[in-house]
Design a protein around this motif. Structure first.
Motif, PDB file in Angstrom:
ATOM      1  N   ASN A  29       0.719  -1.053  -0.031  1.00  0.00           N
ATOM      2  CA  ASN A  29       0.049   0.022  -0.017  1.00  0.00           C
ATOM      3  C   ASN A  29       0.799   1.290  -0.042  1.00  0.00           C
ATOM      4  OD1 ASN A  29       0.855  -0.699   2.636  1.00  0.00           O
ATOM      5  ND2 ASN A  29      -0.594   0.621   3.338  1.00  0.00           N
ATOM      6  N   THR A  30       0.529   2.014  -0.634  1.00  0.00           N
ATOM      7  CA  THR A  30       1.228   3.646  -0.675  1.00  0.00           C
ATOM      8  C   THR A  30       0.521   4.364   0.150  1.00  0.00           C
ATOM      9  OG1 THR A  30      -0.231   4.286  -2.680  1.00  0.00           O
ATOM     10  CG2 THR A  30       1.894   2.862  -3.377  1.00  0.00           C
ATOM     11  N   ALA A 145       0.939  15.155  -6.054  1.00  0.00           N
ATOM     12  CA  ALA A 145       0.987  13.576  -6.399  1.00  0.00           C
ATOM     13  C   ALA A 145       0.739  12.808  -5.310  1.00  0.00           C
ATOM     14  CB  ALA A 145       2.732  13.114  -6.955  1.00  0.00           C
ATOM     15  N   GLN A 146       0.277  11.655  -5.232  1.00  0.00           N
ATOM     16  CA  GLN A 146      -0.276  11.002  -4.072  1.00  0.00           C
ATOM     17  C   GLN A 146       0.930  10.639  -3.371  1.00  0.00           C
ATOM     18  OE1 GLN A 146      -2.017   7.153  -5.085  1.00  0.00           O
ATOM     19  NE2 GLN A 146      -2.697   6.728  -2.717  1.00  0.00           N
ATOM     20  N   THR A 147       0.562  10.992  -1.853  1.00  0.00           N
ATOM     21  CA  THR A 147       1.619  11.039  -0.854  1.00  0.00           C
ATOM     22  C   THR A 147       0.966  10.333   0.311  1.00  0.00           C
ATOM     23  OG1 THR A 147       2.257  13.217  -1.401  1.00  0.00           O
ATOM     24  CG2 THR A 147       2.927  12.411   0.682  1.00  0.00           C
ATOM     25  N   SER A 148       2.074   9.209   0.512  1.00  0.00           N
ATOM     26  CA  SER A 148       1.522   8.342   1.768  1.00  0.00           C
ATOM     27  C   SER A 148       2.713   8.759   2.895  1.00  0.00           C
ATOM     28  CB  SER A 148       1.739   6.853   1.365  1.00  0.00           C
ATOM     29  OG  SER A 148       0.735   6.684   0.225  1.00  0.00           O
ATOM     30  N   ILE A 149       2.435   8.040   3.989  1.00  0.00           N
ATOM     31  CA  ILE A 149       3.079   8.434   5.173  1.00  0.00           C
ATOM     32  C   ILE A 149       3.101   6.969   5.820  1.00  0.00           C
ATOM     33  CG2 ILE A 149       3.662   9.638   7.431  1.00  0.00           C
ATOM     34  CD1 ILE A 149       3.823  11.217   5.186  1.00  0.00           C
ATOM     35  N   PHE A 150       4.249   6.323   6.383  1.00  0.00           N
ATOM     36  CA  PHE A 150       4.547   5.219   7.023  1.00  0.00           C
ATOM     37  C   PHE A 150       5.126   5.734   8.356  1.00  0.00           C
ATOM     38  CE2 PHE A 150       4.617   4.269   2.615  1.00  0.00           C
ATOM     39  CZ  PHE A 150       4.046   2.869   2.621  1.00  0.00           C
ATOM     40  N   MET A 151       4.455   5.473   9.283  1.00  0.00           N
ATOM     41  CA  MET A 151       4.766   5.976  10.759  1.00  0.00           C
ATOM     42  C   MET A 151       5.183   4.639  11.630  1.00  0.00           C
ATOM     43  SD  MET A 151       2.564   8.087  13.723  1.00  0.00           S
ATOM     44  CE  MET A 151       2.642   9.653  12.694  1.00  0.00           C
ATOM     45  N   ARG A 152       6.478   4.899  12.202  1.00  0.00           N
ATOM     46  CA  ARG A 152       6.966   3.822  13.004  1.00  0.00           C
ATOM     47  C   ARG A 152       6.820   2.441  12.334  1.00  0.00           C
ATOM     48  NH1 ARG A 152       5.990   4.922  19.500  1.00  0.00           N
ATOM     49  NH2 ARG A 152       7.855   6.648  19.805  1.00  0.00           N
ATOM     50  N   GLY A 153       6.956   2.407  10.843  1.00  0.00           N
ATOM     51  CA  GLY A 153       7.036   1.277  10.250  1.00  0.00           C
ATOM     52  C   GLY A 153       5.737   0.564   9.998  1.00  0.00           C
ATOM     53  N   THR A 154       4.673   1.157  10.356  1.00  0.00           N
ATOM     54  CA  THR A 154       3.215   0.729  10.195  1.00  0.00           C
ATOM     55  C   THR A 154       2.709   1.097   8.843  1.00  0.00           C
ATOM     56  OG1 THR A 154       1.954   2.606  11.230  1.00  0.00           O
ATOM     57  CG2 THR A 154       2.850   0.763  12.630  1.00  0.00           C
ATOM     58  N   ASN A 155       1.624   0.456   8.364  1.00  0.00           N
ATOM     59  CA  ASN A 155       1.198   0.701   6.958  1.00  0.00           C
ATOM     60  C   ASN A 155       0.687   2.094   6.937  1.00  0.00           C
ATOM     61  OD1 ASN A 155       1.919  -1.884   6.146  1.00  0.00           O
ATOM     62  ND2 ASN A 155      -0.316  -2.428   6.712  1.00  0.00           N
ATOM     63  N   ALA A 156       0.523   2.662   5.543  1.00  0.00           N
ATOM     64  CA  ALA A 156      -0.134   3.994   5.403  1.00  0.00           C
ATOM     65  C   ALA A 156      -1.292   4.388   5.687  1.00  0.00           C
ATOM     66  CB  ALA A 156       0.091   4.237   3.876  1.00  0.00           C
TER      67      ALA A 156
END
Length: 692
Positions: A29-30, A145-156
């Motif tokens: 997942n992005t 452009a589509q932007t995702s955040i992965f916090m502490r290694g968890t999913n977006a």
């Protein structure tokens, strides 16, 4: 990622997008709840008397009613003119729902103020998040452009995003992940990046943490502000704002326009021979208002309305094997975020009740080359919430609340809805002015999967003599399956939704310390964290549906040092190490770099001149190719150096300039999408006070 940014023929990519986005466990997942008030400084503070050497300023009024707000007192040493980003001296809302000095909380939180945003010249929320510890930002190209955040290694899709108490997640997103691309910064007063499981207060989506955005509130005489900026990539940005307060009425109105007309994002090696790349074209208009009225001594009403209209022209993919198209596709988004709130105050502000009505509407319009018609997707969320904060004794506050939420998703041939009810209780206490405790528990009742109970406990202690803060927290979290995962079928591709999906669950803890030195002019610390996530949603064995089958473990450390070296020079450095793996196979999850460094230094060589430099280093990570046909490829890391400067020509006029990616480092994040190279921008900002 959305269909707009994955490869394959445009319509085929719609399915690929939805399926890839649903792969929570392997990272393809992005790219939740008590809520803060629309006007956070209306909340009652925690009035805790700190030790003498950390004395707080006397309470004072902030509205026409008698409300006490704790403010950090001036330090015994001269107050520095520069500002070190982070939490030093900050007050925060998101960890507890109550305005509290950050030094009295066990939460791992990064605070970004309006001053930080202006000094670093951040134009969008992704710009702010790139240097934050514990986060990895993945943006498929330049602005918009589509932007995702992965916090502490968890999913977006494991981070909840709040704006003035509004849960602004889009129920129509395929896996529930939030797209940060369209959030501009012109009206932001403070951003709080709260890490660790927070479902005990915020419900679903808060496995990795919460990002809370607080917009500006009108105060004092009428003030008009405006700015113009131009530069690389045919950039032309403008802002205009009006704010102030008159007796019992406060107001803030802001308009922001961001335009980037030609941002190169397609790697040349992916283009067929002789074909020229077409740069992305992005345009964003954001309008926001924030109003408040004290109707009498006991009752206040607040209103927040924010509307964004944005359009991105980008190069999609087509054919088999896929290649970038010769003509561009269109991705247009209209977002409406709205909160209406009443605040009822009793007993000199010792009991305050908040009644909120929240409504969000997100509409996405997608059309690719040769498509006869656009694909239009709409997501709506309606939420009613109530929260009461009671000061039991001087150092003990009880918070109780409830909410009812309804989500809806609509397309031309599909519609689905789901509802959720929840109640929660939280106790926030202090003992002997050095031991602080926050504990909460929440019960959710979902129309589809039934009940979920979550909780969090977070103690902190400040050791006498050394003033070392020892902190820890333990909490549970969950992520409800999205409407698309539950109900949306793709029979043409022999793929069908699973209405029996259960929420993804987590248990997480962290423990660490913070050490102040030299009257808190220097502070350093480190925190260890771990999350164990189960029931992650993944493909079934035949790749025809989704099931709860996977589990993951994320753990690591966040270490920082912040120093106000002189009154005119300050610096902060952060280092994050993350190990994020599939718990069954031990394989590293995608788009989770193991290491990230960042440092920001600010210098005032003259009273009127501010200079700043930022360094970000992100190590290698695993990814998929742009067409999604190969997974687990190693992507080289990157290094960014950004420079900022502004000069005050007068009290009302300031000129500024910035250089992004000074070293012109060429990298792709995600794979198949170029990040912007060297770029130069400049502009002017004006402010007029006491307008009549």
């Amino acid at each position: 990622m959305s269909a707009a940014f994955v490869s394959g023929a445009y319509r085929r990519s719609l399915l690929a997008s939805a399926l890839l986005a649903s792969l929570g466990s392997i990272g393809l997942n992005t790219p939740t709840s008590a809520q803060q008030s629309a006007s956070p400084n209306l909340l009652p503070p925690i009035r805790i008397a700190p030790p003498p050497d950390r004395a707080m300023a006397p309470a004072h009024r902030t509205t026409s009613r008698s409300r006490r707000v704790v403010r950090p007192a001036p330090r015994q040493t001269p107050v520095a003119e520069t500002h070190v980003p982070g939490t030093m001296g900050s007050t925060v809302v998101s960890p507890t729902g109550v305005v509290t000095p950050a030094g009295q909380l066990a939460s791992s939180i990064t605070v970004v103020t309006e001053q930080d945003i202006q000094t670093q010249q951040h134009r969008s929320v992704p710009d702010i998040l790139r240097t934050a510890p514990g986060l990895n930002v993945v943006q498929a190209g330049g602005p918009g452009a589509q932007t995702s955040i992965f916090m502490r290694g968890t999913n977006a899709n494991h981070t909840k995003v709040m704006l003035d108490g509004i849960d602004i997640g889009d129920p129509a997103n395929s896996n529930g992940a939030f797209d940060y691309a369209h959030l501009l910064t012109a009206d932001i007063q403070q951003m709080e990046i709260l890490r660790g499981p927070q479902s005990g207060l915020y419900g679903s989506d808060a496995i990795g943490g919460v990002i809370s955005i607080i917009t500006k509130k009108g105060e004092g005489p009428a003030r008009v502000t405006g700015s113009l900026e131009s530069g690389s990539f045919k950039t032309f940005n403008q802002t205009l704002g009006l704010s102030g307060a008159e007796r019992n009425f406060n107001y803030a109105v802001n308009v922001a326009h961001l335009h980037a007309g030609d941002v190169p994002v397609t790697p040349p090696e992916l283009l067929p021979p002789g074909r020229q790349a077409i740069g992305n074209n992005y345009d964003n208009m954001t309008y926001s208002t924030k109003l408040g009225v004290d109707l009498n001594e006991y009752l206040t009403v607040n209103s927040v309305v924010r509307y964004t209209d944005s359009t991105l022209l980008f190069t999609g993919d087509g054919g088999f094997p896929s290649t970038p198209n010769a003509s561009q596709s269109t991705h247009a988004v209209q977002q409406l975020f709205n909160r209406q709130e009443a605040v009822w105050s009793l007993f000199d502000g010792r009991v305050q009740s908040f009644f909120g009505l929240n409504f969000t509407n997100s509409r996405a319009y997608d059309v690719g080359p040769g498509d006869p018609a656009a694909t239009i997707t709409t997501g709506e969320r309606l939420k009613f919430d109530w929260r009461t904060v009671t000061e039991i004794t001087r150092d003990n506050h009880l918070i109780v609340g409830a909410e009812h939420q309804t989500d809806r998703m609509d397309t031309a041939d599909f519609a689905a809805r789901n509802g959720n009810k929840a109640g929660f209780v939280q106790l926030q206490s202090a003992f002997a002015d050095r031991f602080f405790l926050v504990a909460n528990v929440r019960q959710d009742s979902n129309d589809l999967f039934g009940g979920r109970m979550t909780y969090r406990i977070a103690p902190a202690v400040i050791v006498p003599v050394t003033e070392t803060k020892l902190k820890a927290s333990y909490g549970t979290g969950f992520k409800a399956p999205s409407l698309s995962q539950l109900f949306r079928d793709y029979p043409t591709f022999n793929f069908f939704a699973n209405p029996n999906l259960q929420p993804e669950d987590s248990r997480g803890f962290d423990a660490g310390f913070e050490q102040p030195l030299f009257n808190d002019r220097v502070r350093f610390g480190s925190t260890y964290f771990r999350n164990d996530i189960t029931n992650l949603i993944d493909y079934n064995s035949t790749f025809t549906s989704l099931v709860n089958v996977n589990s993951a473990t994320t753990e690591g450390t966040e270490t920082f040092v912040a120093a106000q070296i002189t009154e005119r020079f300050g610096i902060r450095a952060d280092y994050t190490f993350i190990r994020a793996v599939n718990a069954a196979t031990g394989m590293q999850l995608l788009r989770r770099p193991k290491e990230k460094w960042s440092a920001t230094a600010t210098w005032l060589p003259l009273d009127a001149l501010t200079l700043s430099a930022t360094l970000v280093r992100v190590n290698d990570w695993l990814d998929v190719t742009r067409d999604g046909m190969a997974s687990g490829i190693t992507v080289p890391g990157y290094t960014l150096v950004n420079l900022r400067g502004d000069y005050a020509l007068s009290d009302q006029v300031k000129v500024f300039g910035r250089i992004d990616n000074l070293l012109d480092f060429r990298y792709q994040n995600p794979t198949g999408f170029l990040a912007p190279g060297l770029a130069v921008f400049g502009g002017i900002r004006v402010a007029s006070y006491g307008v009549r």
